[in-house]
Design a protein around this motif. Sequence first.
Motif, PDB file in Angstrom:
ATOM      1  N   LEU A  95     -31.500 -28.661  13.047  1.00  0.00           N
ATOM      2  CA  LEU A  95     -30.674 -27.452  12.981  1.00  0.00           C
ATOM      3  C   LEU A  95     -30.144 -27.297  11.562  1.00  0.00           C
ATOM      4  O   LEU A  95     -29.618 -28.254  10.991  1.00  0.00           O
ATOM      5  N   ILE A  96     -30.283 -26.093  10.995  1.00  0.00           N
ATOM      6  CA  ILE A  96     -29.726 -25.830   9.654  1.00  0.00           C
ATOM      7  C   ILE A  96     -28.463 -25.002   9.854  1.00  0.00           C
ATOM      8  O   ILE A  96     -28.518 -23.891  10.390  1.00  0.00           O
ATOM      9  N   GLN A  97     -27.352 -25.565   9.430  1.00  0.00           N
ATOM     10  CA  GLN A  97     -26.076 -24.889   9.662  1.00  0.00           C
ATOM     11  C   GLN A  97     -25.782 -23.896   8.532  1.00  0.00           C
ATOM     12  O   GLN A  97     -26.019 -24.193   7.367  1.00  0.00           O
ATOM     13  N   THR A  98     -25.287 -22.707   8.908  1.00  0.00           N
ATOM     14  CA  THR A  98     -24.813 -21.743   7.903  1.00  0.00           C
ATOM     15  C   THR A  98     -23.287 -21.865   7.815  1.00  0.00           C
ATOM     16  O   THR A  98     -22.673 -22.374   8.758  1.00  0.00           O
ATOM     17  N   PRO A  99     -22.626 -21.441   6.732  1.00  0.00           N
ATOM     18  CA  PRO A  99     -23.198 -20.813   5.545  1.00  0.00           C
ATOM     19  C   PRO A  99     -23.965 -21.795   4.679  1.00  0.00           C
ATOM     20  O   PRO A  99     -23.744 -23.005   4.730  1.00  0.00           O
ATOM     21  N   LEU A 100     -24.859 -21.219   3.859  1.00  0.00           N
ATOM     22  CA  LEU A 100     -25.697 -22.009   2.960  1.00  0.00           C
ATOM     23  C   LEU A 100     -25.249 -21.767   1.514  1.00  0.00           C
ATOM     24  O   LEU A 100     -24.597 -20.760   1.228  1.00  0.00           O
ATOM     25  N   PRO A 101     -25.633 -22.660   0.600  1.00  0.00           N
ATOM     26  CA  PRO A 101     -25.278 -22.441  -0.814  1.00  0.00           C
ATOM     27  C   PRO A 101     -25.865 -21.126  -1.335  1.00  0.00           C
ATOM     28  O   PRO A 101     -26.880 -20.646  -0.802  1.00  0.00           O
ATOM     29  N   ALA A 102     -25.236 -20.602  -2.376  1.00  0.00           N
ATOM     30  CA  ALA A 102     -25.739 -19.371  -3.002  1.00  0.00           C
ATOM     31  C   ALA A 102     -27.203 -19.566  -3.393  1.00  0.00           C
ATOM     32  O   ALA A 102     -27.580 -20.651  -3.856  1.00  0.00           O
ATOM     33  N   GLY A 103     -28.000 -18.561  -3.158  1.00  0.00           N
ATOM     34  CA  GLY A 103     -29.418 -18.638  -3.529  1.00  0.00           C
ATOM     35  C   GLY A 103     -30.310 -19.161  -2.418  1.00  0.00           C
ATOM     36  O   GLY A 103     -31.531 -19.180  -2.563  1.00  0.00           O
ATOM     37  N   CYS A 104     -29.703 -19.636  -1.317  1.00  0.00           N
ATOM     38  CA  CYS A 104     -30.505 -20.142  -0.192  1.00  0.00           C
ATOM     39  C   CYS A 104     -30.564 -19.100   0.917  1.00  0.00           C
ATOM     40  O   CYS A 104     -29.546 -18.470   1.233  1.00  0.00           O
TER      41      CYS A 104
END
Length: 288
Positions: A95-104
Amino acid sequence: MTAALLSGRELAATIRTATSARVSSLKTSGVHVALAVVVATDDESTAWYVRSLSKAAERVGIRSELCSLAATASPAEITLRLRALTARDDVHGVLIQTPLPAGCRLAELASAVPVEKDVDGANPASLGRLAAGLPAHSPATAAAVVALLEDHGISANGAHAVIVGRSTVVGKPLAQLLLARDATVTVCHSKTADLAGHTRGADILIAAAGQPGLITAEHVRDGAVVIDVGTNSTADGTLVGDVDPQVASRAAALSPVPGGVGPVTTALLLQQVVDAAAASGSVSTRSV
Ligand code: NDP
């Protein structure tokens, strides 16, 4: 009219019980079900959510592994970590959790997660498979809306379903799930002209805009079923949905926030981890 309450708590408990039994059964055949959660943010509410997800996983016997990256991590760094995780036989879901770093961008990163381990349906290939009517993991929130309706005996077949929100996490996959159940689907968004004109035509109205109080009694026809996906924190820390409480005087049924879609979402996400473990690397995920 006072709307019937479409609680998700009982359904979530039923799903958890079944999931727990499947986890135990897989364990006896040597499969120790595990979920990896990738986090690349310092956001406090994300940390809180990930802790509560990890506890929920433990309660049903799923091992959860937190992979923390810096809030400044680049798409390449996150992708590298995703590839390492998904290559492991002892990790069944990622699972990829949001928020993500800027640009991703979630969709781009999630492309590194093979569909059989993409337990929250974030890989664009999963959404494509849903649209094509092929088996795939659905984003758990979209699946939760459908499960909540079905648990309360509300059929989408032939109904006009109007979804407010077109994200790839909720609105778009939900449109596919409802189409697959023979609903006629309208998807609204922030540029929709005359929102109320569309929503008043709904037999089933789903609010997933992230705008507290967006859906008022004026947006709802008498006797409609209203599902509130919104989870918005107010200044005093209370959680509210997208639907104004006055809608209860017009709708036949309304899902509460909290206690509606939310608990079912978590339970289904964990169920999908078990589906992935049981499928042991094949693409035999649950069908739409
Ligand atoms: P996004 O911000 O990604 O998408 C919101 C969508 O709503 C967009 O399509 C946007 O339109 C639309 N929208 C925003 N404002 C309006 C408006 N005034 N009128 C019509 N449409 C509007 O949010 P998510 O899809 O990720 O989440 C939606 C809500 O669901 C949030 O409150 C979120 O917290 C909640 N949620 C709840 C979960 C649960 O388990 N209960 C899990 C996931 C999300 P446009 O595309 O034009 O910008």
